[in-house]
Design a protein around this motif. Structure first.
Motif, short mmCIF file in Angstrom:
data_model
loop_
_atom_site.label_atom_id
_atom_site.label_comp_id
_atom_site.label_asym_id
_atom_site.label_seq_id
_atom_site.Cartn_x
_atom_site.Cartn_y
_atom_site.Cartn_z
N ASP A 366 0.84 -1.21 0.00
CA ASP A 366 0.00 0.00 0.00
C ASP A 366 0.88 1.26 0.00
O ASP A 366 2.06 1.22 -0.36
CB ASP A 366 -0.97 -0.07 1.19
CG ASP A 366 -2.29 0.64 0.93
OD1 ASP A 366 -2.32 1.88 1.06
OD2 ASP A 366 -3.27 -0.03 0.59
N ASP A 367 0.31 2.34 0.42
CA ASP A 367 0.92 3.68 0.42
C ASP A 367 2.29 3.68 1.15
O ASP A 367 2.48 2.98 2.12
CB ASP A 367 -0.06 4.60 1.18
CG ASP A 367 0.26 6.06 1.00
OD1 ASP A 367 1.26 6.37 0.36
OD2 ASP A 367 -0.53 6.88 1.51
N TRP A 411 0.05 -0.06 -4.64
CA TRP A 411 -0.87 1.08 -4.45
C TRP A 411 -0.34 2.29 -5.23
O TRP A 411 0.85 2.57 -5.22
CB TRP A 411 -0.91 1.39 -2.97
CG TRP A 411 -1.74 2.56 -2.52
CD1 TRP A 411 -3.01 2.51 -2.03
CD2 TRP A 411 -1.34 3.95 -2.44
NE1 TRP A 411 -3.43 3.77 -1.65
CE2 TRP A 411 -2.44 4.68 -1.90
CE3 TRP A 411 -0.19 4.65 -2.78
CZ2 TRP A 411 -2.41 6.05 -1.69
CZ3 TRP A 411 -0.15 6.03 -2.57
CH2 TRP A 411 -1.25 6.72 -2.03
N ARG A 443 -5.78 16.19 3.49
CA ARG A 443 -4.73 15.20 3.79
C ARG A 443 -3.38 15.68 3.24
O ARG A 443 -2.60 14.89 2.71
CB ARG A 443 -5.10 13.85 3.20
CG ARG A 443 -4.53 12.68 3.95
CD ARG A 443 -4.64 11.40 3.14
NE ARG A 443 -4.23 10.26 3.94
CZ ARG A 443 -3.73 9.15 3.43
NH1 ARG A 443 -3.61 9.00 2.15
NH2 ARG A 443 -3.39 8.16 4.22
N LYS A 476 -3.94 -1.05 -6.77
CA LYS A 476 -4.98 -0.36 -6.00
C LYS A 476 -4.83 1.13 -6.33
O LYS A 476 -3.82 1.74 -6.00
CB LYS A 476 -4.77 -0.61 -4.51
CG LYS A 476 -5.76 0.12 -3.61
CD LYS A 476 -5.56 -0.30 -2.17
CE LYS A 476 -6.40 0.49 -1.20
NZ LYS A 476 -6.07 0.17 0.20
N ASP A 478 -5.94 4.65 -5.66
CA ASP A 478 -6.60 5.39 -4.58
C ASP A 478 -6.86 6.83 -5.03
O ASP A 478 -6.28 7.32 -6.00
CB ASP A 478 -5.68 5.36 -3.36
CG ASP A 478 -6.41 5.53 -2.04
OD1 ASP A 478 -7.59 5.91 -2.06
OD2 ASP A 478 -5.78 5.31 -0.98
N ASN A 480 -7.75 10.24 -2.57
CA ASN A 480 -8.11 10.56 -1.19
C ASN A 480 -8.67 11.95 -0.93
O ASN A 480 -8.80 12.34 0.22
CB ASN A 480 -6.91 10.32 -0.28
CG ASN A 480 -6.74 8.84 0.02
OD1 ASN A 480 -7.58 8.23 0.65
ND2 ASN A 480 -5.66 8.27 -0.47
N CYS A 526 -10.39 2.87 -5.43
CA CYS A 526 -10.50 3.21 -4.00
C CYS A 526 -10.54 4.73 -3.94
O CYS A 526 -9.91 5.41 -4.75
CB CYS A 526 -9.26 2.67 -3.29
SG CYS A 526 -9.11 3.17 -1.57
N GLY A 529 -11.43 4.71 0.78
CA GLY A 529 -12.49 3.71 0.96
C GLY A 529 -13.42 3.80 -0.23
O GLY A 529 -13.00 3.84 -1.38
N TRP A 545 -12.54 -0.81 -3.28
CA TRP A 545 -12.40 -0.91 -1.82
C TRP A 545 -13.67 -0.29 -1.22
O TRP A 545 -13.96 0.89 -1.39
CB TRP A 545 -11.13 -0.20 -1.36
CG TRP A 545 -10.81 -0.30 0.09
CD1 TRP A 545 -10.36 0.71 0.89
CD2 TRP A 545 -10.88 -1.46 0.92
NE1 TRP A 545 -10.16 0.25 2.16
CE2 TRP A 545 -10.47 -1.09 2.22
CE3 TRP A 545 -11.26 -2.79 0.72
CZ2 TRP A 545 -10.43 -1.98 3.29
CZ3 TRP A 545 -11.22 -3.67 1.78
CH2 TRP A 545 -10.81 -3.28 3.04
N ASP A 548 -13.04 2.22 4.16
CA ASP A 548 -11.90 2.12 5.08
C ASP A 548 -12.34 1.50 6.40
O ASP A 548 -11.51 1.15 7.22
CB ASP A 548 -11.32 3.52 5.35
CG ASP A 548 -10.30 3.91 4.31
OD1 ASP A 548 -9.90 3.05 3.51
OD2 ASP A 548 -9.89 5.09 4.30
C1 DGJ Z 1 -7.04 5.35 1.84
C2 DGJ Z 1 -7.38 3.92 1.52
O1 DGJ Z 1 -8.75 3.73 1.60
C3 DGJ Z 1 -6.62 3.01 2.47
O2 DGJ Z 1 -6.98 1.69 2.26
C4 DGJ Z 1 -5.14 3.21 2.26
O3 DGJ Z 1 -4.80 2.78 0.97
C5 DGJ Z 1 -4.80 4.66 2.48
N1 DGJ Z 1 -5.61 5.54 1.70
C6 DGJ Z 1 -3.34 4.89 2.15
O4 DGJ Z 1 -3.02 6.22 2.21
#
Ligand code: DGJ
Length: 743
Positions: A366-367, A411, A443, A476, A478, A480, A526, A529, A545, A548
């Motif tokens: 992941d990240d 990720w 973020r 994955k 993402d 955010n 994602c 989440g 996803w 979260d």
């Molecule tokens: C948000 C995602 O939903 C999490 O699963 C994870 O990948 C984080 N970001 C990582 O920053």
């Protein structure tokens, strides 16, 4: 499936599940006659047409008091020529006029389903699986042509619609609103059901009766969002899970959207979906076309359950890429909740080693693997490995993990940029921001301007370099944060309101290029989440996803709610640590897995910290899931008990395979009840005249008993669980059933 009657000018789109009837009105515009249960017999326009001899209204023709668009049900209405309701299309011409009058010009009926240019859409790979009606409408005064596309699919009560406009005049025009679909229904006796939520509580179901006036959901976040989702059900007031009529309206789109219902004074209903018209305009230059995203409308006469199963099957067969239809989804472990940003290659390989021993198939990093990223303040945009953490880069790590017999996944968050990054130093203007104001962060990150092809190119080139170099079989993707200060340094003032839509077209462009180049890589979308859980994403990424929030109890509502509109094969669901990181609740490993099985299964905890007993349990869970994943991902899903109704203490659901030879039933209870009464759980979807063996039951039980009387739940009675496991809060049970062969 599509017929046109030259004499009556009626189009009838029909299969065994649904009829849609439209026709050419006397003024040349398109009239809506019917959508619903299949019709037979003669379809005379006069039977369906509105009663024009009533009320005080405005009429189109001088001296004539018999034709007002305000009284007509229409297919794609515009405003200003006797219709006072919300239009499907609104355009400002160079003269300043916004009056439109699109009239039937011609039509064609073609086999199959054409793709939409630059946009995700449903598809059909056999010409006989779908038919498309393309109606051309022309407005000679403004010299524009409007193409309305309607596709009906064999065996599904689903209709796909979109609209495309081409400017043939010498002047540019500005589109202010252009919806994907519009339906004018006879009445408004519906309950409106929608998703509502937020981060870590996505897609909870809420409903209310339709009222006169306008009711809508939408997003102006630049993404479909966790708060709302481009999905609405209109159910008849007496429709329940297993009976009654319901419609679903949805969009194959991931950006700003609006779904709206407007009841007029006659209590008729206009139902529309499309790009949100707020903060949207599109300048249509001479000779250019603009296409809306695709909208879908589905009909079921078999309750909400029937509607969901229609949608699940339809997406599995006509939206999600064909290559993922039959391929088994790997059981994965993701290192996020195990390590967060604090890892190195040694730690990752330790986790992977344990994962392999337990039977996990895919290891996901992941990240935190790139640039100088050790927390969320830096490096987004710099997609090269952090060599302090991964001395041999992604290449060596991925090879080592592949050598262990595990696939490797990674990720990325390609739409974002950190100010503390090499990319920002080189291209500060690539951030979406208003140069006269400070840029808001979320973020600690900012959004890249994906309306610019050079930005998409740059990110694409970085990512393919990493992927070409390494052995990656899963990504994955993402996202955010949402867009603020929506302004692009690359767009002229008159084009600024195109940014949100151009942005998502850029995202689709990158998805398209990557999925074409790496068809074997499975993408999981994602957005912190489930903040972009929509059909646009599902077209490229067959799984998303879900949230979260991995707490088993919270996931009951999230997964039950999500199942209303999306198939289980699209829902990423993992077993995480207890106490849970989001709500600090303690639940058993059994309960956590019993919930996570009903999605794309995986783990998100530190496997190196497990006790021997936990390892044994997880090993058995993985075996169980592998044995049943095809049933779970391809079967018919039945909801048995809702966490949104009654005392909300119990949830239950089941999956039955297509030939009804196997089923998996799951029951969950939140709080223990004192002196618990014995109860039964009536099952659904089994083969009526068959009997089934059930795990834990000595003798087979007849389906008629299981479906009418129910499956006995009292632990002491069925004896399938040990006493110590079957008491207390947060309980779950799973039964596997197989049809017996009768002599
Ligand atoms: C948000 C995602 O939903 C999490 O699963 C994870 O990948 C984080 N970001 C990582 O920053």
């Amino acid at each position: 499936m599509i017929r046109f009657d030259e004499k009556t000018k009626v189009f009838h789109l029909k299969n065994e599940k649904v009829s849609y009837v439209i026709g050419v009105l006397e003024n040349g515009q398109l009239g809506h006659y019917y959508f619903g249960k299949p019709l037979t017999g003669a379809l005379m326009p006069s039977y369906f047409r509105a009663d024009q001899n009533r009320g005080l209204t405005a009429y189109l023709k001088e001296g004539d008091m018999a034709f007002s668009l305000n009284l007509e049900r229409q297919v794609y209405p515009s405003f200003g020529r006797t219709d006072f309701r919300t239009p499907a299309i609104d355009i400002t011409l160079s003269t300043g006029s916004r009056i439109l009058d699109f009239k039937y010009h011609s039509h064609e009926i073609i086999a199959g389903k054409p793709k939409l240019n630059g946009l995700p859409s449903t598809w059909s790979d056999h010409a006989s699986d779908a038919q498309t009606l393309i109606i051309k409408l022309a407005d000679d005064v403004i010299q524009a042509e409007l193409e309305l596309k309607f596709t009906i699919f064999k065996n599904y009560g689903v209709l796909a619609r979109s609209a495309e406009i081409t400017n043939y005049s010498n002047e540019k025009m500005r589109i202010n609103r252009m919806m994907s679909f519009s339906f004018d229904f006879m009445d408004n006796n519906y309950t409106w059901m929608q998703y509502s939520g937020d981060w870590v509580r996505e897609r909870h179901l809420v409903e209310s009766s339709l009222r006169r006036g306008t009711q809508s959901i939408g997003s102006l976040r630049g993404a479909s969002g966790s708060e709302h989702n481009p999905f609405v059900i209109l159910r008849r007031d007496d429709t329940r899970e297993d009976s009654g009529e319901a419609l679903a309206g949805t969009l194959v789109y991931s950006g700003n959207f609006l779904i709206e219902a407007q009841s007029n004074s006659d209590e008729q209903l206009r139902f529309q979906a499309g790009i949100h018209p707020d903060h949207f305009t599109w300048v249509l230059e001479r000779g250019k076309s603009f296409s809306t995203p695709e909208g879908l409308i589905a009909y079921s006469g078999a309750g909400l359950g029937g509607l969901s199963r229609t949608l699940h099957d339809f997406y599995r067969n006509h939206l999600i890429a064909k290559r993922w239809q039959e391929k088994e989804r790997p059981v994965l472990v993701n290192n996020w909740e195990a390590t967060y940003f604090d890892f190195d290659e040694v730690k990752l390989l330790e986790l992977a080693k344990e994962a392999k021993l337990l039977g996990i198939e895919l290891f996901v990093l992941d990240d935190g693997w790139f640039g100088n990223r050790n927390d969320d303040t830096s490096s987004l945009g710099d997609w090269t490995a952090n060599l302090n953490k991964l001395p041999g880069g992604v290449k060596r790590l991925s090879e080592r993990i592949n050598d262990m017999g595990l696939s490797f996944g990674i990720w990325i968050e390609p739409e974002m940029i950190s100010k503390n990054s090499e990319l920002y130093k080189a291209h500060p203007d690539w951030v979406i921001h208003d140069p006269l104001r400070s840029a808001s962060h979320a973020r600690n990150q900012y959004v890249l301007d994906y309306s610019r092809v050079e930005v998409v190119d740059h990110i694409y080139n970085q990512i393919i370099k990493m992927l070409d170099d390494s052995k990656v079989s899963y990504i994955k993707w993402d996202m955010n944060r949402n867009i603020t200060e929506a302004y692009s340094a690359a767009l002229t003032p008159e084009h600024q309101d195109e940014l949100y839509h151009r942005y998502i077209l850029g995202v689709y462009d990158l998805y398209e290029r990557l999925t074409r180049r790496y068809p074997e890589i499975i993408f999981e979308s994602c957005a912190a989440g489930g903040g972009r859980f929509d059909l646009g994403m599902l077209y490229y990424a067959p799984q998303a996803w879900t949230s979260d929030n991995t707490d088993a109890i919270e996931r009951l509502k999230i997964q039950y709610g999500t199942s209303m509109g999306y198939p289980l094969s699209s829902m990423g669901s993992h077993v995480s640590a207890s106490p849970n990181h989001q709500v600090l609740r303690k639940t058993s490993l059994k309960m956590r897995a019993d919930v996570a099985y009903f999605g794309t299964f995986g783990y998100e905890l530190d496997l190196t910290k497990l006790t021997e007993l936990e390892k044994e349990t997880i090993g058995a869970q993985i075996k169980f899931f592998k044995k049943h994943r095809s049933l779970i991902h391809h079967g018919d899903f039945y909801r048995l008990k809702s966490p949104f109704e009654g005392d909300r203490n119990q949830t239950a659901w089941m999956v039955v395979n297509k030939d009804k030879t196997e089923a998996l039933v799951a029951w969950y209870q939140v709080l223990a009840q004192p002196n618990e009464k014995s109860s039964v759980l009536p099952l659904k979807g089994l083969c009526e005249d068959c009997e089934y063996t059930i795990t834990g039951y000595e003798n087979p039980v007849d389906a008629s008993i299981l479906m009418n009387f129910g499956l006995y739940l009292q632990p002491a009675f069925n004896g399938i669980t040990k006493r110590n496991e079957s008491v207390g809060d947060f309980q779950s049970r799973i039964w596997y059933m197989r049809k017996t062969i009768r002599d």
